[in-house]
Scaffold this motif. Structure first.
Motif, PDB file in Angstrom:
ATOM      1  N   TRP A  59       0.838  -1.205   0.000  1.00  0.00           N
ATOM      2  CA  TRP A  59       0.000   0.000   0.000  1.00  0.00           C
ATOM      3  C   TRP A  59       0.874   1.256   0.000  1.00  0.00           C
ATOM      4  O   TRP A  59       0.664   2.176  -0.801  1.00  0.00           O
ATOM      5  CB  TRP A  59      -0.901  -0.050   1.230  1.00  0.00           C
ATOM      6  N   MET A  62       2.647   1.793  -3.257  1.00  0.00           N
ATOM      7  CA  MET A  62       1.766   2.106  -4.373  1.00  0.00           C
ATOM      8  C   MET A  62       1.221   3.521  -4.333  1.00  0.00           C
ATOM      9  O   MET A  62       0.787   4.042  -5.365  1.00  0.00           O
ATOM     10  CB  MET A  62       0.578   1.132  -4.395  1.00  0.00           C
ATOM     11  N   GLY A  66      -0.212   5.686  -7.349  1.00  0.00           N
ATOM     12  CA  GLY A  66      -1.634   5.995  -7.385  1.00  0.00           C
ATOM     13  C   GLY A  66      -1.883   7.478  -7.600  1.00  0.00           C
ATOM     14  O   GLY A  66      -2.770   7.866  -8.363  1.00  0.00           O
ATOM     15  N   LEU A  69      -1.118   8.316 -11.215  1.00  0.00           N
ATOM     16  CA  LEU A  69      -2.187   7.837 -12.098  1.00  0.00           C
ATOM     17  C   LEU A  69      -3.430   8.715 -11.984  1.00  0.00           C
ATOM     18  O   LEU A  69      -4.129   8.934 -12.981  1.00  0.00           O
ATOM     19  CB  LEU A  69      -2.521   6.386 -11.771  1.00  0.00           C
ATOM     20  N   CYS A  70      -3.711   9.211 -10.774  1.00  0.00           N
ATOM     21  CA  CYS A  70      -4.846  10.119 -10.610  1.00  0.00           C
ATOM     22  C   CYS A  70      -4.648  11.394 -11.414  1.00  0.00           C
ATOM     23  O   CYS A  70      -5.589  11.926 -12.011  1.00  0.00           O
ATOM     24  CB  CYS A  70      -5.048  10.451  -9.131  1.00  0.00           C
ATOM     25  N   VAL A  78      -9.029   5.547 -11.492  1.00  0.00           N
ATOM     26  CA  VAL A  78      -8.031   4.882 -10.641  1.00  0.00           C
ATOM     27  C   VAL A  78      -8.718   4.221  -9.453  1.00  0.00           C
ATOM     28  O   VAL A  78      -8.404   3.072  -9.095  1.00  0.00           O
ATOM     29  CB  VAL A  78      -6.968   5.897 -10.170  1.00  0.00           C
ATOM     30  N   GLY A  82      -8.891   0.345  -8.130  1.00  0.00           N
ATOM     31  CA  GLY A  82      -8.524   0.014  -6.765  1.00  0.00           C
ATOM     32  C   GLY A  82      -9.607  -0.776  -6.043  1.00  0.00           C
ATOM     33  O   GLY A  82      -9.322  -1.789  -5.384  1.00  0.00           O
ATOM     34  N   LEU A 116      -4.435   2.095  -4.880  1.00  0.00           N
ATOM     35  CA  LEU A 116      -5.146   2.725  -5.987  1.00  0.00           C
ATOM     36  C   LEU A 116      -6.559   3.139  -5.602  1.00  0.00           C
ATOM     37  O   LEU A 116      -7.269   3.743  -6.407  1.00  0.00           O
ATOM     38  CB  LEU A 116      -5.217   1.750  -7.172  1.00  0.00           C
TER      39      LEU A 116
END
Length: 233
Positions: A59, A62, A66, A69-70, A78, A82, A116
């Protein structure tokens, strides 16, 4: 401006709160599994706890991805990935008959889902929809963590009175799906429309983007600053 547009930022904030609550509630239910695993498989508490430790490490690793990616694809997409991984984690964990399977499903797949899921996505929504009341908005999303412990974990405990631990995990997966996916599809919007940007009392103008600083350069500047202050002391 219509009343709906005035309320829209607060509706999205409530959605972010609920998503954060579901994510935190899933993690919190892990503590209920120690006794069933001990009874059925003889697994000790330390061995079972390693699954959560793996998940927390994955977590944490990531979260930066994350967030990136957002920024690129938007928090809604995203978070949808998740929460899908979280549901897969619950369903996969319900089939675990050995510790390595629990480590895989709850630790790795679950950790990916949390990274995510709503942790970064909810904060991103708060920042985008509340540029002037950002602190208030983020505190509301963070309070979803405590709400997950107070609401979702007791639900999991109650489910143990009517089914076994596999059934509890299946039920939690269903609850998360029934709550998260309608919210993501029908309520969450990646960016506020121009008219709704006044919803928290700000002007309709889009805030200027903060110039990006490369990570290595930022770390180097922090090290230089710290060294200078230590030498001055």
């Amino acid at each position: 401006m219509s009343r709906r547009l005035l309320l829209l930022p607060w509706i999205v904030l409530a959605a972010a709160f609920l998503l954060r609550m579901m994510e935190a509630g899933m993690r919190g239910n892990f503590g209920l599994l120690f006794y069933p695993f001990k009874q059925q498989y003889g697994w000790d508490r330390g061995s079972v706890s390693l699954a959560m430790s793996i998940g927390m490490i994955v977590w944490a690793l990531m979260l930066p991805f994350g967030g990136r990616l957002c920024d690129r694809f938007g928090p809604r997409r995203v978070m949808a990935v998740g929460f899908t991984l979280m549901i897969v984690s619950l369903l996969g964990s319900s089939t675990a008959t050995s510790l390595w399977q629990l480590y895989l499903w709850w630790g790795i797949v679950g950790g990916l889902g949390w990274g995510l899921g709503a942790t970064v996505g909810a904060v991103t929504l708060a920042a985008r929809w509340f540029p002037r009341r950002r602190g208030l908005a983020m505190s509301v999303t963070i309070s979803g963590v405590s709400a997950g412990t107070m609401v979702v974990v007791p639900i999991g405990a109650a489910l143990f009175t009517v089914t076994d631990w596999q059934g509890v995990l299946w039920a939690l997966a269903g609850i998360i799906a029934l709550v998260s996916f309608p919210i993501l599809l029908l309520v969450v919007k990646d960016m506020p429309p121009a008219q709704a940007r006044r919803g928290d009392g700000v002007s309709a103008a889009t805030p200027r983007a903060t110039p990006r600083v490369p990570l290595l350069k930022a770390l180097r500047e922090v090290c230089i600053f710290a060294r200078q202050n230590l030498l001055s002391d």
